[in-house]
Write a protein that holds these residues in place. Structure first.
Motif, PDB file in Angstrom:
ATOM      1  N   ALA A 104       0.833  -1.206   0.000  1.00 25.74           N
ATOM      2  CA  ALA A 104       0.000   0.000   0.000  1.00 25.74           C
ATOM      3  C   ALA A 104       0.867   1.255   0.000  1.00 25.74           C
ATOM      4  CB  ALA A 104      -0.937  -0.001   1.205  1.00 25.74           C
ATOM      5  N   SER A 105       1.953   1.227   0.770  1.00 24.62           N
ATOM      6  CA  SER A 105       2.874   2.366   0.787  1.00 24.62           C
ATOM      7  C   SER A 105       3.492   2.571  -0.590  1.00 24.62           C
ATOM      8  CB  SER A 105       3.976   2.139   1.827  1.00 24.62           C
ATOM      9  OG  SER A 105       3.442   2.058   3.128  1.00 24.62           O
ATOM     10  N   GLY A 106       3.858   1.465  -1.231  1.00 23.32           N
ATOM     11  CA  GLY A 106       4.451   1.565  -2.559  1.00 23.32           C
ATOM     12  C   GLY A 106       3.482   2.104  -3.591  1.00 23.32           C
ATOM     13  N   LEU A 107       2.242   1.642  -3.542  1.00 24.05           N
ATOM     14  CA  LEU A 107       1.242   2.129  -4.496  1.00 24.05           C
ATOM     15  C   LEU A 107       0.939   3.606  -4.261  1.00 24.05           C
ATOM     16  CD1 LEU A 107      -1.203  -0.922  -4.582  1.00 24.05           C
ATOM     17  CD2 LEU A 107       0.485  -0.253  -6.314  1.00 24.05           C
ATOM     18  N   ALA A 108       0.915   4.015  -2.986  1.00 20.84           N
ATOM     19  CA  ALA A 108       0.690   5.428  -2.681  1.00 20.84           C
ATOM     20  C   ALA A 108       1.838   6.284  -3.208  1.00 20.84           C
ATOM     21  CB  ALA A 108       0.530   5.618  -1.174  1.00 20.84           C
ATOM     22  N   ALA A 109       3.073   5.817  -2.982  1.00 25.52           N
ATOM     23  CA  ALA A 109       4.236   6.558  -3.477  1.00 25.52           C
ATOM     24  C   ALA A 109       4.252   6.586  -5.003  1.00 25.52           C
ATOM     25  CB  ALA A 109       5.522   5.925  -2.945  1.00 25.52           C
ATOM     26  N   ALA A 110       3.876   5.461  -5.624  1.00 19.38           N
ATOM     27  CA  ALA A 110       3.841   5.402  -7.086  1.00 19.38           C
ATOM     28  C   ALA A 110       2.786   6.354  -7.644  1.00 19.38           C
ATOM     29  CB  ALA A 110       3.564   3.977  -7.549  1.00 19.38           C
ATOM     30  N   ALA A 145       8.818   9.142   2.766  1.00 14.86           N
ATOM     31  CA  ALA A 145       8.779   8.102   3.797  1.00 14.86           C
ATOM     32  C   ALA A 145       8.069   6.853   3.279  1.00 14.86           C
ATOM     33  CB  ALA A 145       8.084   8.631   5.046  1.00 14.86           C
ATOM     34  N   ALA A 146       6.969   7.047   2.543  1.00 14.32           N
ATOM     35  CA  ALA A 146       6.248   5.910   1.969  1.00 14.32           C
ATOM     36  C   ALA A 146       7.121   5.185   0.953  1.00 14.32           C
ATOM     37  CB  ALA A 146       4.950   6.388   1.312  1.00 14.32           C
ATOM     38  N   TYR A 147       7.885   5.943   0.188  1.00 15.59           N
ATOM     39  CA  TYR A 147       8.793   5.358  -0.807  1.00 15.59           C
ATOM     40  C   TYR A 147       9.849   4.491  -0.122  1.00 15.59           C
ATOM     41  CZ  TYR A 147      11.766   5.216  -4.998  1.00 15.59           C
ATOM     42  OH  TYR A 147      12.498   4.805  -6.087  1.00 15.59           O
ATOM     43  N   VAL A 148      10.458   5.033   0.918  1.00 16.56           N
ATOM     44  CA  VAL A 148      11.501   4.293   1.638  1.00 16.56           C
ATOM     45  C   VAL A 148      10.913   3.046   2.294  1.00 16.56           C
ATOM     46  CG1 VAL A 148      13.134   4.394   3.560  1.00 16.56           C
ATOM     47  CG2 VAL A 148      12.911   6.343   2.009  1.00 16.56           C
ATOM     48  N   LEU A 149       9.732   3.184   2.885  1.00 20.43           N
ATOM     49  CA  LEU A 149       9.083   2.044   3.531  1.00 20.43           C
ATOM     50  C   LEU A 149       8.810   0.932   2.522  1.00 20.43           C
ATOM     51  CD1 LEU A 149       7.753   0.888   6.115  1.00 20.43           C
ATOM     52  CD2 LEU A 149       5.615   1.967   5.370  1.00 20.43           C
ATOM     53  N   ALA A 150       8.348   1.310   1.338  1.00 21.29           N
ATOM     54  CA  ALA A 150       7.992   0.319   0.322  1.00 21.29           C
ATOM     55  C   ALA A 150       9.210  -0.346  -0.300  1.00 21.29           C
ATOM     56  CB  ALA A 150       7.150   0.981  -0.772  1.00 21.29           C
ATOM     57  N   GLY A 169      21.397  -2.117   3.192  1.00 18.57           N
ATOM     58  CA  GLY A 169      22.218  -1.200   2.395  1.00 18.57           C
ATOM     59  C   GLY A 169      21.396  -0.110   1.752  1.00 18.57           C
ATOM     60  N   ASN A 170      20.267  -0.484   1.171  1.00 19.24           N
ATOM     61  CA  ASN A 170      19.422   0.515   0.515  1.00 19.24           C
ATOM     62  C   ASN A 170      18.845   1.509   1.515  1.00 19.24           C
ATOM     63  OD1 ASN A 170      19.782  -0.378  -2.104  1.00 19.24           O
ATOM     64  ND2 ASN A 170      18.101  -1.841  -1.987  1.00 19.24           N
ATOM     65  N   LEU A 171      18.460   1.024   2.695  1.00 20.63           N
ATOM     66  CA  LEU A 171      17.909   1.918   3.706  1.00 20.63           C
ATOM     67  C   LEU A 171      18.945   2.944   4.155  1.00 20.63           C
ATOM     68  CD1 LEU A 171      15.622   2.708   5.627  1.00 20.63           C
ATOM     69  CD2 LEU A 171      16.486   0.986   7.231  1.00 20.63           C
ATOM     70  N   LEU A 172      20.158   2.496   4.409  1.00 15.84           N
ATOM     71  CA  LEU A 172      21.208   3.415   4.853  1.00 15.84           C
ATOM     72  C   LEU A 172      21.535   4.444   3.778  1.00 15.84           C
ATOM     73  CD1 LEU A 172      23.647   0.935   6.655  1.00 15.84           C
ATOM     74  CD2 LEU A 172      22.088   2.585   7.713  1.00 15.84           C
ATOM     75  N   VAL A 173      21.644   3.974   2.531  1.00 14.68           N
ATOM     76  CA  VAL A 173      22.044   4.881   1.456  1.00 14.68           C
ATOM     77  C   VAL A 173      20.951   5.888   1.134  1.00 14.68           C
ATOM     78  CG1 VAL A 173      22.606   5.002  -1.000  1.00 14.68           C
ATOM     79  CG2 VAL A 173      23.738   3.328   0.454  1.00 14.68           C
ATOM     80  N   VAL A 174      19.702   5.434   1.028  1.00 15.48           N
ATOM     81  CA  VAL A 174      18.637   6.371   0.675  1.00 15.48           C
ATOM     82  C   VAL A 174      18.411   7.378   1.797  1.00 15.48           C
ATOM     83  CG1 VAL A 174      16.631   5.092   1.557  1.00 15.48           C
ATOM     84  CG2 VAL A 174      16.393   6.542  -0.461  1.00 15.48           C
ATOM     85  N   SER A 175      18.590   6.960   3.050  1.00 22.40           N
ATOM     86  CA  SER A 175      18.446   7.891   4.168  1.00 22.40           C
ATOM     87  C   SER A 175      19.546   8.947   4.130  1.00 22.40           C
ATOM     88  CB  SER A 175      18.491   7.132   5.499  1.00 22.40           C
ATOM     89  OG  SER A 175      17.437   6.199   5.578  1.00 22.40           O
ATOM     90  N   LEU A 176      20.764   8.511   3.840  1.00 24.20           N
ATOM     91  CA  LEU A 176      21.880   9.451   3.755  1.00 24.20           C
ATOM     92  C   LEU A 176      21.676  10.434   2.614  1.00 24.20           C
ATOM     93  CD1 LEU A 176      24.711  10.382   4.610  1.00 24.20           C
ATOM     94  CD2 LEU A 176      25.651   8.644   3.058  1.00 24.20           C
TER      95      LEU A 176
END
Length: 226
Positions: A104-110, A145-150, A169-176
């Motif tokens: 649902a988070s991904g569809l909302a972000a999309a 936030a929805a994008y990162v969660l998804a 790895g993706n969480l750390l990099v996208v947050s940075l």
């Protein structure tokens, strides 16, 4: 983003090759969406090559407009929807409600991403060592936030250690990147995700990519004898 058109092209070809091999490791329909991810990431980098060439004066603007729109559409629409769907099909979390939350988070972000880019040319310019893209509507913190969660959440709960490292790895990099420069997230994070495609390949090769497959032997062992 690979610092130049040449590096984008080289990275795209390598990751696309990994993507083709990853599809060869798919054994069930539940693994197909996950197996497609490296191929999507590889194509993503190849598309950005045209954007670089246009900004360097080598490719016509109409072709680059299409390439830039496609690049941003993959990043903002395809990826946030495909990633949680792929993990939902695998049943990695053993929590259907959590799987659906990620999707649902991904569809909302999309949906927000498609609304942002519309069907108009996407603004872009070279900003240091990456291309900065400017969708028609700025992302809000909630959408990011929805994008990162998804895109990062599902793999953090995966049974496969390769997929968990992919998520960490993706969480750390996208947050940075979001903290450093939000307009660089689209370009910079996607090349990182592309480089980690090898982890998806290894997960499918090892046979640990699917929780559902792993449970089958236990189910047969617990069945009463005939």
């Amino acid at each position: 983003m690979c610092f130049s058109a040449e590096m984008d092209l080289a990275a795209g070809l390598v990751v696309t090759g990994i993507g083709v091999d990853t599809l060869r490791q798919v054994r069930t329909r539940d693994q197909l969406a996950l197996g497609l991810l490296p191929l999507v990431f590889g194509a993503h980098q190849l598309v950005e090559t045209w954007v670089w060439w246009n900004l360097e004066g080598h490719v016509s603007t109409p072709a680059a407009d299409l390439a830039a729109w496609t690049y941003v559409a993959i990043a903002l629409v395809v990826v946030p929807a495909l990633v949680p769907y792929a993990f939902l099909r695998l049943g990695t979390t053993n929590r259907p409600v959590l799987d659906r939350l990620f999707l649902a988070s991904g569809l909302a972000a999309a949906g927000a991403g498609l609304f942002a880019i519309g069907f108009e040319p996407v603004g872009r310019h070279i900003d240091g060592h990456h291309i900065a893209y400017h969708p028609g509507v700025a992302w809000s913190g909630v959408v990011l936030a929805a994008y990162v969660l998804a895109t990062c959440g599902p793999s953090l709960f995966a049974r496969s250690p390769e997929l968990r490292w992919f998520g960490i790895g993706n969480l750390l990099v996208v947050s940075l990147l979001a903290w450093l420069q939000q307009n660089a997230v689209i370009s910079l994070w996607c090349v990182w995700a592309a480089s980690t495609s090898v982890l998806i390949n290894l997960a499918l090769r090892s046979g640990r990519a699917s929780v559902r497959r792993a449970r089958a032997p236990r189910a047969r062992q617990s069945a009463p004898p005939a």
